[in-house]
Write a protein that holds these residues in place. Structure first.
Motif, short mmCIF file in Angstrom:
data_model
loop_
_atom_site.label_atom_id
_atom_site.label_comp_id
_atom_site.label_asym_id
_atom_site.label_seq_id
_atom_site.Cartn_x
_atom_site.Cartn_y
_atom_site.Cartn_z
N ALA A 23 1.20 -1.13 0.37
CA ALA A 23 0.00 -0.33 0.32
C ALA A 23 0.54 1.53 0.20
CB ALA A 23 -1.14 -0.19 1.05
N GLY A 24 0.27 2.33 -0.83
CA GLY A 24 1.17 3.55 -0.61
C GLY A 24 2.63 3.79 -2.08
N GLN A 25 2.52 3.11 -2.63
CA GLN A 25 3.60 2.57 -3.23
C GLN A 25 3.95 3.46 -5.55
OE1 GLN A 25 6.94 1.48 -2.64
NE2 GLN A 25 5.89 0.57 -0.91
N ALA A 26 1.98 3.54 -4.67
CA ALA A 26 2.20 4.25 -6.18
C ALA A 26 2.51 5.94 -6.75
CB ALA A 26 0.45 4.02 -6.40
N VAL A 27 2.88 6.25 -5.42
CA VAL A 27 3.00 7.69 -5.51
C VAL A 27 4.59 7.70 -5.71
CG1 VAL A 27 3.17 8.12 -3.27
CG2 VAL A 27 2.86 10.26 -4.53
N MET A 41 10.23 -6.24 -24.51
CA MET A 41 8.88 -6.32 -23.69
C MET A 41 8.28 -6.25 -21.87
SD MET A 41 6.18 -6.29 -26.61
CE MET A 41 5.80 -8.30 -26.60
N LEU A 42 9.79 -6.66 -21.49
CA LEU A 42 9.36 -7.41 -19.93
C LEU A 42 9.59 -5.53 -18.94
CD1 LEU A 42 9.65 -9.29 -17.93
CD2 LEU A 42 12.21 -9.21 -17.63
N ALA A 43 9.03 -5.45 -17.79
CA ALA A 43 9.09 -4.04 -17.61
C ALA A 43 10.16 -4.01 -16.86
CB ALA A 43 8.24 -3.86 -16.73
N ASP A 44 10.66 -2.58 -16.48
CA ASP A 44 12.34 -2.53 -15.61
C ASP A 44 11.73 -2.29 -14.89
OD1 ASP A 44 14.27 -1.66 -17.71
OD2 ASP A 44 12.56 -0.34 -18.43
N MET A 45 10.74 -2.11 -14.18
CA MET A 45 9.60 -1.59 -12.79
C MET A 45 7.96 -2.17 -13.05
SD MET A 45 9.67 -0.35 -9.74
CE MET A 45 11.12 0.67 -9.26
N VAL A 46 7.53 -2.91 -11.46
CA VAL A 46 6.53 -2.67 -11.85
C VAL A 46 5.81 -2.34 -10.42
CG1 VAL A 46 4.86 -5.12 -11.32
CG2 VAL A 46 6.20 -4.96 -12.90
N ILE A 47 4.85 -1.94 -9.90
CA ILE A 47 4.47 -1.06 -8.85
C ILE A 47 3.37 -1.46 -8.65
CG2 ILE A 47 3.33 1.12 -7.50
CD1 ILE A 47 5.84 2.19 -8.92
N LEU A 48 2.85 -2.82 -7.07
CA LEU A 48 1.90 -3.75 -7.14
C LEU A 48 1.13 -2.80 -5.47
CD1 LEU A 48 2.74 -6.99 -7.51
CD2 LEU A 48 1.70 -5.91 -9.26
N ASP A 49 0.74 -1.72 -6.15
CA ASP A 49 -0.65 -1.32 -5.01
C ASP A 49 -2.19 -1.69 -4.80
OD1 ASP A 49 -1.01 0.61 -2.72
OD2 ASP A 49 0.06 2.69 -3.62
N PRO A 50 -2.24 -1.97 -4.02
CA PRO A 50 -3.48 -2.11 -3.63
C PRO A 50 -4.59 -1.79 -3.29
CG PRO A 50 -2.41 -3.04 -1.65
CD PRO A 50 -1.74 -2.88 -2.92
N GLY A 51 -3.81 0.02 -3.04
CA GLY A 51 -4.56 1.06 -2.70
C GLY A 51 -5.45 1.29 -4.42
N LEU A 52 -4.59 1.00 -4.96
CA LEU A 52 -5.14 1.98 -7.03
C LEU A 52 -6.44 0.75 -7.05
CD1 LEU A 52 -2.02 1.38 -8.22
CD2 LEU A 52 -3.46 3.48 -7.72
N THR A 53 -6.63 -0.68 -6.08
CA THR A 53 -7.60 -1.84 -7.27
C THR A 53 -8.73 -1.61 -6.06
OG1 THR A 53 -7.30 -3.06 -5.20
CG2 THR A 53 -5.99 -3.16 -7.12
N VAL A 54 -9.06 -0.83 -4.44
CA VAL A 54 -10.14 -0.42 -3.82
C VAL A 54 -11.09 0.11 -4.37
CG1 VAL A 54 -8.85 -0.96 -1.93
CG2 VAL A 54 -9.74 1.27 -3.39
N ALA A 60 -4.51 -6.90 -1.20
CA ALA A 60 -2.82 -6.52 -1.83
C ALA A 60 -2.42 -8.82 -2.20
CB ALA A 60 -1.69 -6.85 -0.42
N ALA A 61 -3.65 -8.98 -1.85
CA ALA A 61 -3.20 -10.77 -2.16
C ALA A 61 -3.75 -11.28 -3.13
CB ALA A 61 -3.79 -11.46 -0.95
N LEU A 62 -4.75 -10.58 -3.44
CA LEU A 62 -5.24 -10.96 -5.40
C LEU A 62 -4.36 -10.27 -6.46
CD1 LEU A 62 -8.92 -9.54 -4.80
CD2 LEU A 62 -8.24 -12.68 -4.50
N LEU A 63 -3.76 -9.41 -5.76
CA LEU A 63 -2.38 -8.40 -7.09
C LEU A 63 -1.26 -9.78 -6.73
CD1 LEU A 63 -2.39 -5.01 -6.62
CD2 LEU A 63 -2.28 -5.90 -8.22
N LEU A 64 -0.65 -9.94 -5.52
CA LEU A 64 0.37 -10.87 -5.84
C LEU A 64 0.22 -12.06 -6.38
CD1 LEU A 64 3.74 -11.63 -4.62
CD2 LEU A 64 2.19 -12.57 -2.74
N ALA A 65 -1.42 -12.84 -6.28
CA ALA A 65 -1.83 -13.67 -7.34
C ALA A 65 -2.10 -13.21 -8.69
CB ALA A 65 -3.02 -14.21 -6.25
N SER A 66 -2.32 -12.59 -8.95
CA SER A 66 -2.20 -11.98 -10.47
C SER A 66 -1.10 -11.57 -10.59
CB SER A 66 -3.13 -10.91 -10.53
OG SER A 66 -2.98 -10.46 -11.78
#
Length: 369
Positions: free
Chosen positions: A18-22, A161-174, A234-240
């Motif tokens: 949480a909070g990583q998007a910014v 096409m592989l990303a240099d950076m991935v951000i998994l922020d569960p706050g973006l999915t609420v 967050a668990a669903l983002l990780l599963a994805s």
């Protein structure tokens, strides 16, 4: 099987929590990247502020994009001369971002890069920020685009096409509505299950797949009960993400092949299409891989002693999904043509644990209808 060769490619950096998007903006600043182009769906195009990227150039893409959409995005992005491309949204936005990133050379066309291993080094960095927990596109090297004339899904794959950076922020999915949360969750589930039961399954990937299945079985109902539950999100983002890791070396099988015509022909969202098909393919493959299917059922806590098809159907229906094709406007007289189209997707069907004829696929559609 542990000595079987396997290559796993993963993003250069993954920030989870949480909070990583910014922190997206600070990642760009730290690397001297000053000309971002964001590829987003219509909703996420309106909230670049959550990334700290107000004023960044943004290209909006439709769900299930086709070559026309891609060409528009490439033209717009080239005009901005980006030094970083950011996919912000679901799988459609992230797939287009991958392709835009490797199509910045003005003389390179999609025909030059389509297929496996043809896209050359990119000029721009690539960041992926998923806002749905379904496709796992952020984790991998593959992108899918629909060809308008044939309605085929064209797959392009490249390590560039592989990303240099991935951000998994569960706050973006609420903000995801319940039906979208459910459908994208079953999409991630299908990725994990199809990789787990594939003919080219591998013990290393099995660990990602089975843990992804467990996370979805435990946390998807929680996220639907309380959309603000950040641990569940967050668990669903990780599963994805785990499902996306599975796609690279193993990929999906019959479930996705049978689901694709629902999206290309009838414009059903990709996650929903997979959810409608998931119970039927899981049950159809049971006899070919009974031990692994039993592990899937246990990981999802499906009721023992009931027919698998009914138990899996009830799991999906219990998420609030309408599970009949007829409920989503699919015409019954189109099922034979859909079966022929799905049967032609050999890059997926050839790895299914059970051989499925066109008549078998038609029977699956009719059962789902």
């Amino acid at each position: 099987m542990l000595d079987q060769p396997l290559e796993i490619l993963q993003p250069g950096c993954v920030r989870n929590g949480a909070g990583q998007a910014v922190r997206a903006a600070s990642w760009l600043r730290d690397r001297g990247l000053t000309r971002p182009v964001v590829i987003a769906d219509a909703f996420n195009a309106t909230r670049l502020n959550v990334l700290g990227l107000d004023g960044a150039a943004c290209v909006s893409v439709r769900p299930e994009p086709d070559l026309f959409d891609l060409n528009q995005a490439v033209t717009a992005a080239r005009a901005a001369r980006p030094d970083v491309v950011i996919g912000f949204g679901g799988g459609s936005a992230m797939d287009v971002a991958k392709l835009v990133a490797v199509l910045q050379d003005p003389v390179t066309t999609f025909d030059d890069i389509s297929g496996p291993g043809r896209a050359g080094p990119r000029r721009a960095a690539l960041m992926q920020i998923p806002t749905t927990a379904g496709t796992g596109s952020e984790a991998g090297t593959r992108a899918l685009i629909t060809e308008p004339g044939t309605l085929r899904k064209i797959a392009t794959e490249s390590l560039h096409m592989l990303a240099d950076m991935v951000i998994l922020d569960p706050g973006l999915t609420v903000s995801l509505p319940g039906p979208v949360t459910a459908a994208t969750g079953v999409d991630a589930l299908a990725h994990c299950v199809e990789a787990f039961t594939s003919r080219r399954a591998h013990p290393v990937i099995d660990h990602y797949a089975l843990e992804g299945i467990r996370l979805i079985g435990r946390f998807l109902p929680r996220a639907l009960a309380d959309g603000d539950d950040l641990e569940a999100r967050a668990a669903l983002l990780l599963a994805s993400f785990y499902g996306g890791v599975c796609l690279g070396p193993v990929n999906t099988t019959a479930g996705h092949a049978v689901a694709y015509p629902l999206g290309t022909r009838h414009h059903l969202p990709h996650g929903l299409a997979n959810a409608l098909i998931f119970p039927h393919v899981l049950a159809a493959n049971q006899g070919a891989c009974p031990d692994k299917t039993a592990l899937v059922a246990a990981a999802l806590d499906l009721e023992q002693g009931r027919p698998l098809l009914q138990a899996a159907h009830d799991f999906c229906a219990g998420l609030g999904l309408q599970m009949r094709l007829r409920d989503h406007g699919v015409p019954e007289d189109d099922l034979p043509e859909m079966a022929a189209e799905a049967h032609a997707i050999r890059r997926l069907l050839d790895w299914n644990p059970r051989d499925l004829s066109r008549e078998d696929i038609l029977a699956l559609y009719r059962a789902a209808y």
